[in-house]
Scaffold this motif. Structure first.
Motif, PDB file in Angstrom:
ATOM      1  N   LYS A   1     -10.124  -0.038  -2.119  1.00  0.00           N
ATOM      2  CA  LYS A   1      -9.356   1.209  -2.033  1.00  0.00           C
ATOM      3  C   LYS A   1      -8.853   1.040  -0.743  1.00  0.00           C
ATOM      4  O   LYS A   1      -7.689   1.474   0.141  1.00  0.00           O
TER       5      LYS A   1
ATOM      6  N   TYR B   1       0.925  -1.290   0.156  1.00  0.00           N
ATOM      7  CA  TYR B   1      -0.226  -0.312  -0.210  1.00  0.00           C
ATOM      8  C   TYR B   1       0.943   1.399  -0.073  1.00  0.00           C
ATOM      9  O   TYR B   1       2.156   1.200   0.062  1.00  0.00           O
TER      10      TYR B   1
ATOM     11  N   THR C   1      -4.132   3.427 -11.532  1.00  0.00           N
ATOM     12  CA  THR C   1      -3.630   3.814 -10.214  1.00  0.00           C
ATOM     13  C   THR C   1      -3.946   2.438  -9.266  1.00  0.00           C
ATOM     14  O   THR C   1      -5.532   1.324  -8.888  1.00  0.00           O
TER      15      THR C   1
ATOM     16  N   SER D   1       1.240   2.570  -5.417  1.00  0.00           N
ATOM     17  CA  SER D   1      -0.068   2.343  -6.297  1.00  0.00           C
ATOM     18  C   SER D   1       0.059   2.813  -7.364  1.00  0.00           C
ATOM     19  O   SER D   1       0.010   3.085  -8.446  1.00  0.00           O
TER      20      SER D   1
ATOM     21  N   SER E   1      -4.339   0.527  -5.311  1.00  0.00           N
ATOM     22  CA  SER E   1      -4.232  -0.002  -4.190  1.00  0.00           C
ATOM     23  C   SER E   1      -4.047  -1.545  -4.144  1.00  0.00           C
ATOM     24  O   SER E   1      -3.278  -1.872  -5.093  1.00  0.00           O
ATOM     25  N   THR E   2      -3.979  -1.915  -2.879  1.00  0.00           N
ATOM     26  CA  THR E   2      -2.971  -3.180  -2.205  1.00  0.00           C
ATOM     27  C   THR E   2      -4.309  -4.462  -2.770  1.00  0.00           C
ATOM     28  O   THR E   2      -3.668  -5.160  -3.721  1.00  0.00           O
TER      29      THR E   2
ATOM     30  N   GLU F   1      -1.734  -2.639   4.624  1.00  0.00           N
ATOM     31  CA  GLU F   1      -2.181  -1.262   5.301  1.00  0.00           C
ATOM     32  C   GLU F   1      -2.794  -1.802   6.939  1.00  0.00           C
ATOM     33  O   GLU F   1      -2.829  -2.523   7.823  1.00  0.00           O
TER      34      GLU F   1
END
Length: 422
Positions: free
Chosen positions: A200, A31, A402, A36, A404-405, A59
């Motif tokens: 997200k 993350y 873009t 990203s 996210s994890t 996260e």
């Protein structure tokens, strides 16, 4: 709909924890800004350093194993006795290093749904979902997609230009789902935004999940009084006898999984068509089937890059790593599909090969593949018939994503076409 669904925590020191307590700088975070910008670069570096299974941080700097190898992903997916979806055995959560308020719990936390269960409980709950998804697919879903697709296109057809992410793919699946669920059409954009925020992660994920649950709770209450020919009513009346918590959890599960993965996949299919003119020409001429295009995207850019999560039920070895009971594993679907052990040449086209990981696998394989396929095929068909002279309005290498994890989403897909009078 290919994915299962569903600030906290310092790294633990239990026997399976892949990082010594406090020594988070030695591990790669899945993350943050770097993740990203270049998730595939991270997967490649992890593979080069660790092999097919790599220690990572999620996260909140929560430790986990990222499964990068295709064969290792298959082993995890197809062996629920060794790798369960039931997060109640997750050691870092049990020992208090991950709080229930963590945004990560929106993706891996236990819920009374089929994703979180195994064995007979899983079969009972999954039957209710599968039966009602099949019923929904048989109630003219393509007609609903056609209606909403035309409505979306009408909004920009006269302009001669559009962003096919923000003005088409990002919301179309949710508009269809509002109809299938028995929701008001006006809820669509708000729910689409909240679903995206849950995937997200971050500080807003919990609030957006609460908003989704509030809307779905009101829907279930209304459908008990005013039943209809919709997915919600089908769950309420199914012979599996779901209780209130199970009803709400499955409405949430299907809504989030169906929308986020289908919208992402639709955007990627349109990207492939517009950046590869031969694909678009072949599709329009009938020489190429849309299902072949979808399969290519499933291999190269699956809608979920990383699938949450599995939990080791005992100490075991995976990909040369000693995984301990209670360890969290997350499945690298995108990395596994590009594993050089099975795809030495990643540019090779794999038409007709459906052995990709994009639908997950094993007993938890996505039950809504048919619904997602119908939405994408119809959405592409309507778009190509409506917009003449459709072409990309920027250089292909200027398109950005873009991540996210869990996923990598296309930011924009600007196009031009012959303006229409609507």
């Amino acid at each position: 709909m290919n994915a299962p669904l569903d600030d906290a925590g310092t790294p633990g020191t239990g026997g399976g924890c892949p990082v010594p307590h406090g020594d988070t700088d030695t591990l790669t975070r899945l993350y943050g800004p770097e993740a990203s910008d270049d998730p595939h670069g991270i997967y490649a570096r992890l593979r080069a350093r660790h092999g097919s299974v790599a220690p990572v941080l999620l996260e909140g700097d929560v430790p986990a194993w990222l499964v990068l190898g295709y064969r290792e992903n298959r082993r995890v997916l197809e062996n629920p006795r060794q790798f369960t979806r039931d997060s109640r055995i997750w050691r870092d959560w049990k020992e208090g290093r991950v709080e229930d308020s963590s945004p990560l719990m929106q993706m891996v936390g236990w819920r009374p749904d089929c994703v979180s269960q195994e064995g007979e409980a899983h079969r009972r709950l999954r039957a209710a979902v599968t039966d009602n998804l099949q019923a929904a697919a048989g109630r003219g879903i393509r007609r609903h997609v056609t209606r909403f697709a035309n409505k979306q296109i009408d909004a920009f057809a006269a302009a001669g230009s559009a962003d096919l992410v923000g003005q088409y793919a990002e919301y179309l699946p949710m508009l269809v789902l509002t109809r299938l669920f028995g929701l008001a059409e006006g809820e669509g954009r708000r729910l689409a935004h909240s679903c995206a925020q849950v995937i997200k992660g971050g500080e807003e994920a919990v609030a957006h999940n609460d908003r989704i649950m509030e809307i779905l709770g009101e829907l279930a209450a209304r459908k008990r009084v005013e039943p209809g020919a919709d997915f919600t009513t089908g769950l309420l009346s199914h012979e599996a006898g779901l209780d209130d918590g199970e009803i709400l959890s499955h409405l949430r599960l299907v809504l989030i999984a169906a929308h986020t993965t289908t919208s992402n996949l639709l955007a990627r299919v349109l990207q492939l068509l517009l950046t590869h003119p031969s694909h678009l020409t072949g599709l329009v001429s009938g020489q190429l089937n849309i299902s072949a295009v979808v399969e290519e995207v499933m291999w190269n850019t699956p809608p979920l890059s990383v699938c949450p999560g599995r939990f080791a039920t005992a100490d075991l070895e995976l990909g040369g790593r000693q995984v301990k009971a209670g360890d969290l594993l997350v499945l690298g679907l995108a990395a596994g599909n590009l594993d050089p052990e099975i795809r030495p040449d990643a540019s090779t086209t794999l038409h007709g090969n459906k052995a990709h990981l994009a639908f997950s696998g094993g007993s938890h394989e996505c039950p809504g593949q048919g619904v997602g396929q119908a939405i994408i095929e119809t959405a592409v068909d309507v778009l190509l018939h409506r917009l003449h002279g459709l072409r990309l309005a920027t250089a292909p290498d200027e398109l950005t994503s873009t991540a996210s994890t869990w996923e990598s989403r296309l930011d924009r897909l600007p196009v031009e076409f012959t303006p229409q009078v609507v």
